[in-house]
Design a protein around this motif. Structure first.
Motif, mmCIF file in Angstrom:
data_model
loop_
_atom_site.group_PDB
_atom_site.id
_atom_site.type_symbol
_atom_site.label_atom_id
_atom_site.label_comp_id
_atom_site.label_asym_id
_atom_site.label_seq_id
_atom_site.Cartn_x
_atom_site.Cartn_y
_atom_site.Cartn_z
ATOM 1 N N ILE A 154 0.867 -1.117 0.126
ATOM 2 C CA ILE A 154 0.000 0.436 0.080
ATOM 3 C C ILE A 154 0.735 1.168 -0.003
ATOM 4 N N THR A 155 0.077 2.174 -1.153
ATOM 5 C CA THR A 155 1.517 3.502 -0.982
ATOM 6 C C THR A 155 0.354 4.847 -1.146
ATOM 7 N N LYS A 156 1.245 5.716 -0.360
ATOM 8 C CA LYS A 156 0.934 7.203 -1.004
ATOM 9 C C LYS A 156 1.778 7.995 -1.194
ATOM 10 N N GLY A 157 2.562 7.292 -1.446
ATOM 11 C CA GLY A 157 3.481 8.503 -2.634
ATOM 12 C C GLY A 157 4.281 7.314 -3.813
ATOM 13 N N TYR A 158 4.669 8.097 -5.367
ATOM 14 C CA TYR A 158 4.803 7.835 -5.957
ATOM 15 C C TYR A 158 6.037 6.828 -6.520
ATOM 16 N N LYS A 159 7.041 7.286 -4.644
ATOM 17 C CA LYS A 159 8.400 6.901 -5.358
ATOM 18 C C LYS A 159 8.042 5.280 -5.234
ATOM 19 N N THR A 160 7.814 5.047 -4.080
ATOM 20 C CA THR A 160 7.170 3.037 -3.600
ATOM 21 C C THR A 160 6.277 2.438 -5.020
ATOM 22 N N TYR A 161 5.568 3.491 -5.357
ATOM 23 C CA TYR A 161 4.714 2.571 -6.911
ATOM 24 C C TYR A 161 6.224 2.219 -7.500
ATOM 25 N N LEU A 162 7.118 2.848 -8.616
ATOM 26 C CA LEU A 162 7.927 2.737 -9.313
ATOM 27 C C LEU A 162 9.138 2.046 -8.526
ATOM 28 N N LEU A 163 8.766 1.829 -7.217
ATOM 29 C CA LEU A 163 9.412 0.752 -7.274
ATOM 30 C C LEU A 163 9.066 -0.855 -6.853
ATOM 31 N N LEU A 164 8.046 -0.810 -7.656
ATOM 32 C CA LEU A 164 7.188 -1.958 -7.962
ATOM 33 C C LEU A 164 7.423 -1.907 -9.127
ATOM 34 N N THR A 165 6.851 -0.960 -9.432
ATOM 35 C CA THR A 165 6.186 -0.830 -11.343
ATOM 36 C C THR A 165 7.606 -1.619 -12.372
ATOM 37 N N ARG A 166 8.963 -0.210 -11.581
ATOM 38 C CA ARG A 166 10.297 -0.670 -12.326
ATOM 39 C C ARG A 166 10.787 -2.043 -12.133
ATOM 40 N N ASN A 167 10.264 -2.999 -10.758
ATOM 41 C CA ASN A 167 11.280 -4.001 -10.173
ATOM 42 C C ASN A 167 10.320 -5.524 -10.671
ATOM 43 N N PHE A 168 9.347 -5.673 -11.043
ATOM 44 C CA PHE A 168 8.601 -6.371 -10.355
ATOM 45 C C PHE A 168 7.652 -6.330 -11.927
ATOM 46 N N PRO A 169 8.288 -7.782 -13.187
ATOM 47 C CA PRO A 169 7.085 -7.527 -14.154
ATOM 48 C C PRO A 169 5.904 -7.825 -14.040
ATOM 49 N N GLU A 170 5.739 -8.513 -13.192
ATOM 50 C CA GLU A 170 3.779 -9.214 -13.028
ATOM 51 C C GLU A 170 3.663 -8.041 -12.245
ATOM 52 N N HIS A 171 2.861 -7.168 -12.351
ATOM 53 C CA HIS A 171 2.561 -6.314 -10.612
ATOM 54 C C HIS A 171 0.512 -5.610 -11.364
ATOM 55 N N TRP A 172 0.219 -5.290 -10.418
ATOM 56 C CA TRP A 172 -0.954 -4.817 -10.243
ATOM 57 C C TRP A 172 -1.195 -4.125 -9.450
ATOM 58 N N PRO A 173 -2.277 -2.728 -9.826
ATOM 59 C CA PRO A 173 -2.602 -2.321 -10.946
ATOM 60 C C PRO A 173 -1.718 -1.929 -11.561
ATOM 61 N N ARG A 174 -2.097 -1.105 -12.865
ATOM 62 C CA ARG A 174 -0.837 -0.749 -13.789
ATOM 63 C C ARG A 174 -1.526 -0.251 -15.041
ATOM 64 N N HIS A 175 -0.964 1.035 -15.802
ATOM 65 C CA HIS A 175 -1.403 1.429 -16.687
ATOM 66 C C HIS A 175 -1.521 0.944 -17.970
ATOM 67 N N ASP A 176 -1.105 0.062 -18.203
ATOM 68 C CA ASP A 176 -1.182 -0.147 -19.803
ATOM 69 C C ASP A 176 -2.195 -1.902 -20.142
ATOM 70 N N ARG A 177 -2.626 -2.460 -18.647
ATOM 71 C CA ARG A 177 -3.326 -3.388 -19.199
ATOM 72 C C ARG A 177 -4.442 -3.645 -17.546
ATOM 73 N N THR A 186 -6.213 -5.382 -14.203
ATOM 74 C CA THR A 186 -6.198 -6.059 -13.049
ATOM 75 C C THR A 186 -6.285 -7.449 -13.800
ATOM 76 N N PRO A 187 -6.323 -8.549 -13.516
ATOM 77 C CA PRO A 187 -7.034 -10.110 -13.754
ATOM 78 C C PRO A 187 -7.771 -10.481 -12.667
ATOM 79 N N PRO A 188 -9.108 -10.667 -13.128
ATOM 80 C CA PRO A 188 -9.609 -11.280 -11.662
ATOM 81 C C PRO A 188 -9.676 -12.124 -10.695
ATOM 82 N N TRP A 189 -8.356 -12.861 -10.625
ATOM 83 C CA TRP A 189 -7.607 -13.954 -9.848
ATOM 84 C C TRP A 189 -6.681 -12.156 -9.003
ATOM 85 N N GLN A 190 -6.408 -12.311 -9.770
ATOM 86 C CA GLN A 190 -5.131 -10.903 -8.943
ATOM 87 C C GLN A 190 -5.762 -9.383 -8.295
ATOM 88 N N GLN A 191 -7.246 -9.519 -8.686
ATOM 89 C CA GLN A 191 -7.560 -8.340 -8.398
ATOM 90 C C GLN A 191 -8.670 -8.854 -7.248
#
Length: 239
Positions: A118-141, A143-148
């Protein structure tokens, strides 16, 4: 340098330093809420200055096993996390966290392992998006039902009615969890054009008042390969 410690091994003086560091970067926080968040965590990653050994950053971790949608999963929940501004460039804490999550995956090779963030800052969100190939939610697709379903289950069990499932955010501003001070992570014009930063702002417009975006990252082969490539690239740059 960083080190993973059991929370129960922390000395009162170390907790005092952690609280001081946290309160310096967040507004509307209380010592009581800070300690309540710390108590159920099993481990903490401490980032220390190499010479003075002073604590300059930390991240708390809680591991849980759940049954969601007919399957067992392992969830890794990150609690309070902060790093002093002058150490933002260091990757020691990130490397320690990577080793921690990969060790959990190796211990549960057939069970899906997820980082619940859980994050209230974009820096932590970028840590997720830049390092985890599979992550959600994301801008380009979407969230699959099971991950949701996993996100909804983890957030609802932990935070109850504070979780807004429709928007995927926690509204904790009035519960002592606080909000980032405005000067900690400002978004300049260049960052505003980054698709991940823009997505975070759009999905969590209440971040300035303390709302937190609920996120999920899969711990698996893709994460290990991506981390390995980055480590190799940095080694070659320094050669």
């Amino acid at each position: 340098m960083s080190r993973i410690r059991e929370v129960r091994s922390l000395a009162p003086a170390e907790i005092d330093v952690m609280w001081t560091l946290f309160a310096r970067h967040y507004e509307d926080v209380t010592r009581e809420t800070f300690e309540q968040d710390l108590a159920p965590k099993q481990h903490v990653i401490l980032l220390r200055e190499a010479v003075s050994r002073q604590i300059v950053g930390f991240s708390t971790i809680e591991v849980d096993r759940r049954h969601v949608g007919g399957r067992d999963i392992v969830s890794i929940f990150s609690g309070d996390t902060i790093v002093e501004r002058r150490y933002w460039g260091t990757r020691a804490l990130h490397r320690a966290f990577f080793r921690y999550v990969m060790a959990l995956k190796l211990a549960s090779p057939t069970t899906p392992v997820y980082w619940f963030l859980i994050t209230k800052g974009y820096k932590t969100y970028l840590l997720l998006t830049r390092n985890f190939p599979e992550h959600w939610p994301r801008h380009d697709r979407a969230t699959p039902p099971w991950q949701q379903a996993i996100l909804d289950d983890l957030a609802t069990r932990r935070f109850g009615d504070a979780y807004d499932a429709r928007h995927g955010v926690l509204r904790l501003a009035d519960s002592g969890h606080g909000r980032l001070r405005a000067e900690v992570a400002p978004i300049d014009e260049t960052l505003a054009h980054d698709p991940d930063v823009r997505f975070f702002v759009e999905r969590n417009p209440g971040a300035p008042r303390g709302d937190e975006l609920c996120c999920l990252g899969r711990v698996g082969v893709g994460l290990a390969m991506q981390f390995g490539r980055k480590q190799l690239a940095r080694a070659l740059e320094g050669a």
